[in-house]
Design a protein around this motif. Structure first.
Motif, PDB file in Angstrom:
ATOM      1  N   ALA A  71       3.800  -7.755 -42.947  1.00 10.42           N
ATOM      2  CA  ALA A  71       4.684  -6.854 -43.318  1.00 10.42           C
ATOM      3  C   ALA A  71       3.607  -5.861 -44.426  1.00 10.42           C
ATOM      4  N   GLU A  72       2.647  -6.726 -44.829  1.00  8.16           N
ATOM      5  CA  GLU A  72       1.954  -6.004 -46.030  1.00  8.16           C
ATOM      6  C   GLU A  72       0.800  -5.158 -45.439  1.00  8.16           C
ATOM      7  N   THR A  73       0.218  -5.595 -44.270  1.00  2.70           N
ATOM      8  CA  THR A  73      -1.122  -4.960 -43.689  1.00  2.70           C
ATOM      9  C   THR A  73      -0.817  -4.245 -42.468  1.00  2.70           C
ATOM     10  N   GLY A  74       0.415  -4.573 -41.880  1.00  3.23           N
ATOM     11  CA  GLY A  74       0.595  -3.817 -40.425  1.00  3.23           C
ATOM     12  C   GLY A  74       0.027  -4.481 -39.475  1.00  3.23           C
ATOM     13  N   ARG A  75      -0.737  -5.516 -39.735  1.00  7.95           N
ATOM     14  CA  ARG A  75      -1.596  -6.205 -38.808  1.00  7.95           C
ATOM     15  C   ARG A  75      -0.586  -7.262 -37.827  1.00  7.95           C
ATOM     16  N   ASP A  76      -0.978  -7.297 -36.617  1.00  8.25           N
ATOM     17  CA  ASP A  76      -0.455  -8.339 -35.775  1.00  8.25           C
ATOM     18  C   ASP A  76      -1.195  -9.597 -35.657  1.00  8.25           C
ATOM     19  N   LEU A  77      -0.747 -10.653 -36.391  1.00  8.70           N
ATOM     20  CA  LEU A  77      -1.852 -12.013 -36.369  1.00  8.70           C
ATOM     21  C   LEU A  77      -1.577 -12.826 -35.197  1.00  8.70           C
ATOM     22  N   GLY A  78      -0.787 -12.448 -34.295  1.00  4.22           N
ATOM     23  CA  GLY A  78      -0.725 -13.195 -33.032  1.00  4.22           C
ATOM     24  C   GLY A  78       0.441 -14.197 -33.079  1.00  4.22           C
ATOM     25  N   ALA A  79       1.067 -14.299 -31.753  1.00  6.51           N
ATOM     26  CA  ALA A  79       2.108 -15.257 -31.663  1.00  6.51           C
ATOM     27  C   ALA A  79       1.796 -16.650 -32.034  1.00  6.51           C
ATOM     28  N   ASP A  80       0.252 -16.927 -31.652  1.00  7.17           N
ATOM     29  CA  ASP A  80      -0.024 -18.287 -31.900  1.00  7.17           C
ATOM     30  C   ASP A  80      -0.620 -18.875 -33.367  1.00  7.17           C
ATOM     31  N   TYR A  81      -0.355 -17.698 -34.271  1.00  9.62           N
ATOM     32  CA  TYR A  81      -1.110 -17.850 -35.482  1.00  9.62           C
ATOM     33  C   TYR A  81      -0.475 -19.157 -36.175  1.00  9.62           C
ATOM     34  N   VAL A  82       0.688 -19.245 -36.112  1.00  9.80           N
ATOM     35  CA  VAL A  82       1.322 -20.636 -36.883  1.00  9.80           C
ATOM     36  C   VAL A  82       0.737 -21.845 -36.223  1.00  9.80           C
ATOM     37  N   GLN A  83       0.683 -21.906 -34.872  1.00 10.79           N
ATOM     38  CA  GLN A  83       0.195 -23.258 -34.248  1.00 10.79           C
ATOM     39  C   GLN A  83      -1.219 -23.251 -34.509  1.00 10.79           C
ATOM     40  N   ILE A  84      -1.911 -22.298 -34.503  1.00 13.26           N
ATOM     41  CA  ILE A  84      -3.373 -22.422 -34.712  1.00 13.26           C
ATOM     42  C   ILE A  84      -3.860 -22.708 -36.183  1.00 13.26           C
ATOM     43  N   MET A  85      -3.165 -22.298 -37.323  1.00 18.02           N
ATOM     44  CA  MET A  85      -3.049 -22.616 -38.510  1.00 18.02           C
ATOM     45  C   MET A  85      -2.582 -24.205 -38.835  1.00 18.02           C
ATOM     46  N   GLN A  86      -1.351 -24.465 -38.016  1.00 18.41           N
ATOM     47  CA  GLN A  86      -1.097 -25.827 -38.332  1.00 18.41           C
ATOM     48  C   GLN A  86      -2.176 -26.900 -37.829  1.00 18.41           C
ATOM     49  N   ASP A  87      -2.738 -26.563 -36.704  1.00 18.89           N
ATOM     50  CA  ASP A  87      -3.844 -27.536 -36.191  1.00 18.89           C
ATOM     51  C   ASP A  87      -4.985 -27.446 -37.234  1.00 18.89           C
ATOM     52  N   LYS A  88      -5.196 -26.535 -37.706  1.00 19.99           N
ATOM     53  CA  LYS A  88      -6.421 -26.472 -38.575  1.00 19.99           C
ATOM     54  C   LYS A  88      -6.026 -27.211 -39.847  1.00 19.99           C
ATOM     55  N   LEU A  89      -4.985 -27.044 -40.491  1.00 18.75           N
ATOM     56  CA  LEU A  89      -4.371 -27.812 -41.666  1.00 18.75           C
ATOM     57  C   LEU A  89      -4.355 -29.461 -41.428  1.00 18.75           C
ATOM     58  N   VAL A  90      -4.196 -29.704 -39.974  1.00 22.01           N
ATOM     59  CA  VAL A  90      -4.077 -31.147 -39.795  1.00 22.01           C
ATOM     60  C   VAL A  90      -5.482 -31.665 -39.993  1.00 22.01           C
ATOM     61  N   ASP A  91      -6.429 -30.845 -39.370  1.00 15.66           N
ATOM     62  CA  ASP A  91      -7.834 -31.326 -39.576  1.00 15.66           C
ATOM     63  C   ASP A  91      -8.393 -31.360 -40.964  1.00 15.66           C
ATOM     64  N   LEU A  92      -7.882 -30.190 -41.503  1.00 16.74           N
ATOM     65  CA  LEU A  92      -8.223 -30.055 -42.904  1.00 16.74           C
ATOM     66  C   LEU A  92      -7.971 -31.427 -43.713  1.00 16.74           C
ATOM     67  N   MET A  93      -6.604 -31.660 -43.663  1.00 14.85           N
ATOM     68  CA  MET A  93      -6.067 -32.743 -44.360  1.00 14.85           C
ATOM     69  C   MET A  93      -6.530 -33.964 -44.029  1.00 14.85           C
ATOM     70  N   ARG A  94      -7.017 -34.290 -42.769  1.00 13.20           N
ATOM     71  CA  ARG A  94      -7.648 -35.668 -42.424  1.00 13.20           C
ATOM     72  C   ARG A  94      -8.802 -35.787 -43.227  1.00 13.20           C
ATOM     73  N   GLU A  95      -9.462 -34.737 -43.840  1.00 14.11           N
ATOM     74  CA  GLU A  95     -10.668 -34.841 -44.485  1.00 14.11           C
ATOM     75  C   GLU A  95     -10.738 -34.727 -46.142  1.00 14.11           C
ATOM     76  N   GLU A  96      -9.572 -33.996 -46.258  1.00 16.57           N
ATOM     77  CA  GLU A  96      -9.497 -33.308 -47.876  1.00 16.57           C
ATOM     78  C   GLU A  96      -8.236 -33.920 -48.592  1.00 16.57           C
TER      79      GLU A  96
END
Length: 235
Positions: A71-96
């Motif tokens: 909404a702020e930028t007018g950019r389309d982050l893609g329909a898979d943004y949430v899943q991509i970010m979720q997968d990255k978060l799982v990997d991140l939390m496994r280490e941090e």
């Protein structure tokens, strides 16, 4: 502050369930998570500092983060943004993933206190699983006591995850106390009809004020606070 207001509990005066948020209350993951959001935003051409991401998005579900950025930028982050970010978060939390100061001692105290407790979080179950495994909290939270608002598709400030936790415990919302650090979580607790203890070491409290909202500055204060509440209701 005084002990929990009896008006926040049921007419029978029973405190029967404590519901913990995960991030910012038990696990120190808000900062690395928000840094990831900022880093991925910058990779997509959106100017967002780590500090601004923490201020704006701490405690918010990834779907809400996506909606606000688009909404702020007018950019389309893609329909898979949430899943991509979720997968990255799982990997991140496994280490941090790391514990909030005092969380392990507090949870041991909760076990000694004898009041049942559960987790109700905007994190996904796989994310919480790796966080708790990394810090050794699986002994406190078996799988059936972990509830994910994200996996239920009803993230906070929707109160559903808290109401679901109470239902699984077989108690009324008025017999529950939520431990939260975010404004969205406090709103969810309020809308669920539950008392809430805000864990916020610094900064302002939400503009929300009702008899069941209190604040602590360190987790060391929680078990004594609940013990006093149990003493009050036993009188």
């Amino acid at each position: 502050m005084s002990a929990l207001s009896p008006h926040a509990l049921s007419a029978s005066g029973q405190l029967r369930l404590v519901i913990f948020d995960c991030d910012g209350v038990l696990i120190d993951s808000e900062l690395p998570s928000c840094r990831l959001v900022a880093r991925e935003a910058r990779a997509r051409g959106i100017e967002l500092s780590d500090e601004a991401a923490l201020e704006r998005f701490a405690g918010k579900a990834l779907g809400q983060v996506k909606r606000e950025l688009e909404a702020e930028t007018g950019r389309d982050l893609g329909a898979d943004y949430v899943q991509i970010m979720q997968d990255k978060l799982v990997d991140l939390m496994r280490e941090e993933a790391a514990t909030i100061d005092g969380a392990e001692t507090m949870l041991a105290g909760m076990q000694a206190l004898g009041v049942p407790f559960r987790v109700g979080s905007n994190s996904s179950w796989p994310e919480m699983e790796v966080k708790f495994a990394r810090v050794g909290f699986t002994r406190f939270f078996p799988r059936d006591r972990i509830h994910s608002a994200r996996d239920m598709m009803r993230p906070k400030p929707d109160p559903y995850v808290f109401l679901h936790a109470a239902e699984q415990e077989g108690v009324e919302p008025s017999q529950c106390v939520v431990i939260e650090d975010s404004d969205t979580g406090v709103q969810a607790a309020h809308d669920a009809g539950m008392a809430c203890i805000l864990f916020r070491p610094e900064g302002p409290a939400p503009g929300l004020n009702w008899p069941g909202l209190e604040r602590i500055m360190h987790l060391d204060a929680l078990v004594p606070r609940l013990f006093r509440a149990l003493q009050e209701q036993a009188r």
